[in-house]
Motif scaffolding. Structure first.
Motif, PDB file in Angstrom:
ATOM      1  N   VAL A  35      18.842  11.992 -17.961  1.00 42.73           N
ATOM      2  CA  VAL A  35      17.674  11.019 -18.536  1.00 42.73           C
ATOM      3  C   VAL A  35      17.860   9.716 -17.988  1.00 42.73           C
ATOM      4  O   VAL A  35      16.838   9.037 -17.872  1.00 42.73           O
ATOM      5  CB  VAL A  35      17.986  10.776 -20.177  1.00 42.73           C
ATOM      6  CG1 VAL A  35      17.052  10.043 -20.813  1.00 42.73           C
ATOM      7  CG2 VAL A  35      17.300  12.358 -20.757  1.00 42.73           C
ATOM      8  N   LYS A  70      15.081   7.717 -15.792  1.00 42.01           N
ATOM      9  CA  LYS A  70      14.297   6.419 -16.215  1.00 42.01           C
ATOM     10  C   LYS A  70      14.182   5.709 -15.116  1.00 42.01           C
ATOM     11  O   LYS A  70      12.982   5.005 -15.049  1.00 42.01           O
ATOM     12  CB  LYS A  70      15.120   5.880 -17.361  1.00 42.01           C
ATOM     13  CG  LYS A  70      14.744   4.499 -17.969  1.00 42.01           C
ATOM     14  CD  LYS A  70      15.908   3.932 -18.944  1.00 42.01           C
ATOM     15  CE  LYS A  70      15.379   2.477 -19.283  1.00 42.01           C
ATOM     16  NZ  LYS A  70      16.137   1.932 -20.098  1.00 42.01           N
ATOM     17  N   TRP A  90       8.388   3.835 -21.789  1.00 45.43           N
ATOM     18  CA  TRP A  90       9.528   4.555 -21.859  1.00 45.43           C
ATOM     19  C   TRP A  90      10.168   4.327 -23.001  1.00 45.43           C
ATOM     20  O   TRP A  90      10.696   5.470 -23.759  1.00 45.43           O
ATOM     21  CB  TRP A  90      10.630   4.155 -20.799  1.00 45.43           C
ATOM     22  CG  TRP A  90      11.788   5.100 -20.668  1.00 45.43           C
ATOM     23  CD1 TRP A  90      12.931   4.483 -21.516  1.00 45.43           C
ATOM     24  CD2 TRP A  90      12.008   6.142 -19.971  1.00 45.43           C
ATOM     25  NE1 TRP A  90      13.800   5.413 -21.064  1.00 45.43           N
ATOM     26  CE2 TRP A  90      13.327   6.480 -20.431  1.00 45.43           C
ATOM     27  CE3 TRP A  90      11.306   6.939 -19.115  1.00 45.43           C
ATOM     28  CZ2 TRP A  90      13.950   7.681 -19.974  1.00 45.43           C
ATOM     29  CZ3 TRP A  90      11.843   8.054 -18.565  1.00 45.43           C
ATOM     30  CH2 TRP A  90      13.218   8.409 -18.920  1.00 45.43           C
ATOM     31  N   ALA A 107      11.276   7.538 -25.432  1.00 44.15           N
ATOM     32  CA  ALA A 107      12.638   7.759 -25.834  1.00 44.15           C
ATOM     33  C   ALA A 107      12.886   7.790 -27.482  1.00 44.15           C
ATOM     34  O   ALA A 107      13.393   8.333 -28.037  1.00 44.15           O
ATOM     35  CB  ALA A 107      13.677   6.611 -25.369  1.00 44.15           C
ATOM     36  N   THR A 158      14.870   9.545 -31.088  1.00 44.69           N
ATOM     37  CA  THR A 158      15.676   8.933 -31.658  1.00 44.69           C
ATOM     38  C   THR A 158      15.652   9.001 -33.163  1.00 44.69           C
ATOM     39  O   THR A 158      14.682   9.148 -33.889  1.00 44.69           O
ATOM     40  CB  THR A 158      15.430   7.315 -31.457  1.00 44.69           C
ATOM     41  OG1 THR A 158      15.312   6.901 -29.839  1.00 44.69           O
ATOM     42  CG2 THR A 158      16.416   6.500 -31.863  1.00 44.69           C
ATOM     43  N   VAL A 166      19.831   7.958 -29.815  1.00 34.14           N
ATOM     44  CA  VAL A 166      19.159   9.153 -29.284  1.00 34.14           C
ATOM     45  C   VAL A 166      19.681  10.381 -28.803  1.00 34.14           C
ATOM     46  O   VAL A 166      20.850  10.361 -28.558  1.00 34.14           O
ATOM     47  CB  VAL A 166      18.745   8.442 -27.667  1.00 34.14           C
ATOM     48  CG1 VAL A 166      17.911   9.250 -26.804  1.00 34.14           C
ATOM     49  CG2 VAL A 166      17.995   7.327 -27.661  1.00 34.14           C
ATOM     50  N   SER A 175      20.312  12.743 -26.697  1.00 32.98           N
ATOM     51  CA  SER A 175      20.221  12.974 -25.314  1.00 32.98           C
ATOM     52  C   SER A 175      20.130  14.303 -24.738  1.00 32.98           C
ATOM     53  O   SER A 175      19.286  14.731 -23.955  1.00 32.98           O
ATOM     54  CB  SER A 175      21.450  12.314 -24.625  1.00 32.98           C
ATOM     55  OG  SER A 175      21.640  11.061 -24.790  1.00 32.98           O
ATOM     56  N   PHE A 211      16.483  15.329 -25.387  1.00 33.54           N
ATOM     57  CA  PHE A 211      15.649  14.396 -24.509  1.00 33.54           C
ATOM     58  C   PHE A 211      15.405  15.203 -23.142  1.00 33.54           C
ATOM     59  O   PHE A 211      14.528  15.374 -22.440  1.00 33.54           O
ATOM     60  CB  PHE A 211      16.339  12.919 -24.385  1.00 33.54           C
ATOM     61  CG  PHE A 211      15.168  11.864 -23.871  1.00 33.54           C
ATOM     62  CD1 PHE A 211      13.858  12.322 -23.444  1.00 33.54           C
ATOM     63  CD2 PHE A 211      15.565  10.574 -23.922  1.00 33.54           C
ATOM     64  CE1 PHE A 211      12.933  11.363 -23.083  1.00 33.54           C
ATOM     65  CE2 PHE A 211      14.574   9.762 -23.450  1.00 33.54           C
ATOM     66  CZ  PHE A 211      13.255  10.101 -22.859  1.00 33.54           C
TER      67      PHE A 211
END
Length: 662
Positions: free
Chosen positions: A234, A238, A261, A265, A269, A275, A277, A280
């Protein structure tokens, strides 16, 4: 501290001509990987290129005097991976012998199989001695591992031997799962495919970190597993996304895309600002498979960055506003994905998609989450995001989701097909639905999906046999709990029974303050070493075999029910005729059958519909005095009949010509 780090292939780690050993020290835990973790490692190896880095192993070294090639490495970290890789090789050895001894196999393939079996033997055992395996496991695991080696080695020499261990031991089950995975004809149709997988195994890269003593090893282990957060996919993506708009200056670009972004994100969250991860990352992988790829396979984490770099180049060249437009599309897809996987179940936030906000759709998605249906996520994301274009309304999507529930119940019980095959097949469906000039729409999509799922599943007869024989709780406790609750809900509706009252609402999905489920699975014939009263009940003629019978039958469907009092009942007897319960008792805890709390039966006499099958036909629960293996078998048949009714695929006419989704 003298630390030596060596990058080695698996072929170098398990060198045929070495006398090195890898020993699991006694303070370590036994082999504990489940099928899901084994499958993930297998899928990673298959999907990645040769030379895939598989991780670290941390060892201390004990060299033998006058024998530099005979070092013993004590494994401090990495034993689960190392053991699993050894099981892969052991299964390949057994399969190679089958190929070698099969007269129907071409001579060249038989020679190849013989050569490979010899190499594997040299990698797994030292000095051709079956009592001297290169990997030395903890005692209980070692007994089974060495028995498997002994029997396969004997077969290699033309003798027929069977392992002298119980097939229901956990280590044995994991080996059988590995063997069945490598015997899958869809994945490995011939000796060439087996040989290619062996070569991939040998090319796997391992970083072996050697410490001089156990104290230093634990310091290294603590450092490697500290709270520092590594750079993730991630983070790398980004950077790529924020550099998309080449038509703006650096400040404008970063401000515009940074805002988008952060919005992206934010979807992953939680309420504490952390977050997720993993979710994601999985979104990016599933998004690529659903919308950006034309391949029939799935992108891996190792290749995702490079694939997205190509995608972003195309987006930039296609439109002056490519970066911002694509980010906005990604935000919409991410909201849909978070709802599909039920990321934050209690958030109540709208997905921005009316179909996904529907209560029935959300319940079906929650069911699929409990059934661990991750292989379906690319297809579901594709269907919900493009529902309007695909002419899919709520009713059609509900049929598709119910078909997926049926498929995953059947798949998780029968353990067929393999996870990797499911994902590839469903990604192929995406290509078939939207990849031709005469693309499928509406009802044709429903029929194509239902028929594909049905074709992948065991037929009713085979599924029924799996229900009867599988130790389902030990195999998949999550699916077991889902089926018990789902069947109970279905039976209450079909029998027009409601067990909830205003004073005492019944919610089988209720959670305790610590987040654990209030209602859990109860084994009528209990787990663990049986007390004498249970031994006499299930094996009155020979109590010495009672624990063997318990091992064989305790985890089957017929022995399971639901209770909110699991910790209280445990190994209590089925009934106690010497001290019967009284209607006046507000609390009774001497038996499972008659357990009472606050004046209500909460044990096996609770009014759950699945408990009506505990007594046999013509018998009442209050008159039933014992619980035997025969009862488990009889009730398993009842579960089979009810599950075949509930988990049937929707009827769908024959699908028109569908582009090949294989």
């Amino acid at each position: 501290m003298n630390i030596v780090a060596k990058s080695r292939s698996l072929a170098e780690t398990l060198r045929m001509d070495s006398r090195e050993h890898y020993r699991i020290p006694p303070y370590q835990r036994p082999y504990s990987w489940k099928n899901q973790q084994i499958d993930q490692l297998f899928q990673d190896i298959c999907a990645e290129d040769n030379g895939y880095y598989i991780g670290n192993i941390l060892v201390t070294t004990q060299e033998k005097e006058n024998d530099p090639s005979g070092a013993t490495y004590e494994v401090i970290d990495g034993q689960q991976r190392l053991t699993t890789l050894s099981l892969f090789l052991l299964a390949l050895w057994e399969i190679c012998i089958e190929f070698r001894d099969d007269d129907a196999v071409a001579k060249e393939d038989r020679r190849r199989a013989e050569k490979m079996s010899t190499r594997i033997s040299c990698r797994l055992i030292v000095d051709d001695n079956v009592t001297n395996p290169r990997l030395q496991l903890l005692r209980d695991d070692a007994v089974i591992y060495q028995e498997l080696i002994r029997c396969i080695h004997a077969r290699d020499e033309g003798k027929v031997e069977n392992p002298r261990v119980k097939r229901n031991r956990v280590f044995m089950k994991r080996y059988r799962h590995v063997f069945d995975t490598l015997k899958d004809k869809d994945t490995f149709p011939d000796m060439e495919a087996i040989s290619d997988f062996y070569d991939k195994l040998m090319d796997l890269m391992i970083l072996q970190i050697e410490a001089p003593n156990i104290g230093d090893a634990f310091n290294i282990f603590s450092s490697l597993n500290s709270k520092g957060l590594p750079l993730t996919l991630v983070d790398l993506l980004k950077s790529e996304f924020l550099s998309m708009d080449s038509n703006q200056n650096d400040t404008q670009r970063e401000s515009s895309l940074e805002t988008r972004w952060e919005e992206l994100a934010g979807i992953f969250t939680n309420a504490d600002g952390d977050v997720d991860s993993k979710a994601f990352t999985q979104f990016f992988l599933n998004n690529y498979d659903a919308f950006e790829s034309s391949a029939k396979g799935s992108v891996t984490k190792g290749k995702a960055l490079y694939r997205y770099q190509d995608v972003l180049k195309r987006k930039r060249s296609a439109s002056r506003l490519g970066g911002r437009t694509y980010m906005q599309a990604m935000i919409g897809r991410a909201r849909a994905y978070a709802t599909i996987i039920r990321l934050f179940d209690e958030s109540g936030a709208s997905s921005g998609n009316a179909l996904l906000d529907d209560q029935e759709i959300q319940q079906l998605l929650q069911d699929l989450k409990q059934l661990e249906s991750t292989q379906a996520y690319p297809l579901l994301l594709f269907l919900f995001v493009k529902a309007d274009d695909l002419q899919l309304d709520k009713d059609k999507l509900s049929v598709i989701l119910r078909a997926f529930v049926t498929f995953y119940v059947r798949r998780n019980i029968a353990e067929y097909p393999k996870s990797s095959n499911i994902r590839a097949k469903l990604i192929g469906l995406i290509r078939a639905i939207d990849g031709t000039d005469d693309s499928l729409r509406g009802e044709d999509i429903v029929r194509a999906i239902v028929h594909t799922l049905k074709d992948m599943s065991r037929n009713d007869e085979d599924f029924g046999e799996e229900i009867l024989k599988r130790p389902i709780y030990d195999q998949n406790a999550k699916t077991t709990r889902f089926v018990l609750i789902d069947l109970e809900h279905g039976l209450q509706r079909s029998n027009h029974v409601s067990l909830s009252t205003k004073a005492r609402p019944l919610d089988l999905d209720d959670r305790l303050p610590n987040g654990k489920p209030r209602w859990t699975i109860e084994h009528i014939l209990p787990e663990g070493d049986l007390p004498e009263h249970w031994k006499e009940r299930i094996s009155p003629d020979d109590p010495s075999i009672a624990n063997d019978l318990k091992d064989e039958y305790t985890h089957r469907f017929g022995n399971l029910t639901l209770t909110a009092y699991n910790e209280n009942m445990q190994q209590k007897p089925f009934s106690v005729s010497e001290h019967p319960v009284s209607e006046n008792d507000t609390h009774y805890d001497l038996s499972k059958r008659d357990y009472k709390d606050n004046g209500e039966y909460v044990g096996l006499r609770s009014p759950l519909q699945i408990n009506t099958s505990i007594p046999k036909e013509g018998e009442s629960i209050e008159d039933k005095e014992s619980w035997t293996v025969h009862d488990v078998k009889r009730r398993s048949e009842w579960f089979r009949d009810e599950m075949l009714k509930r988990y049937r695929f929707p009827d769908a006419p024959e699908v028109p010509d569908v582009p090949d989704a294989n």
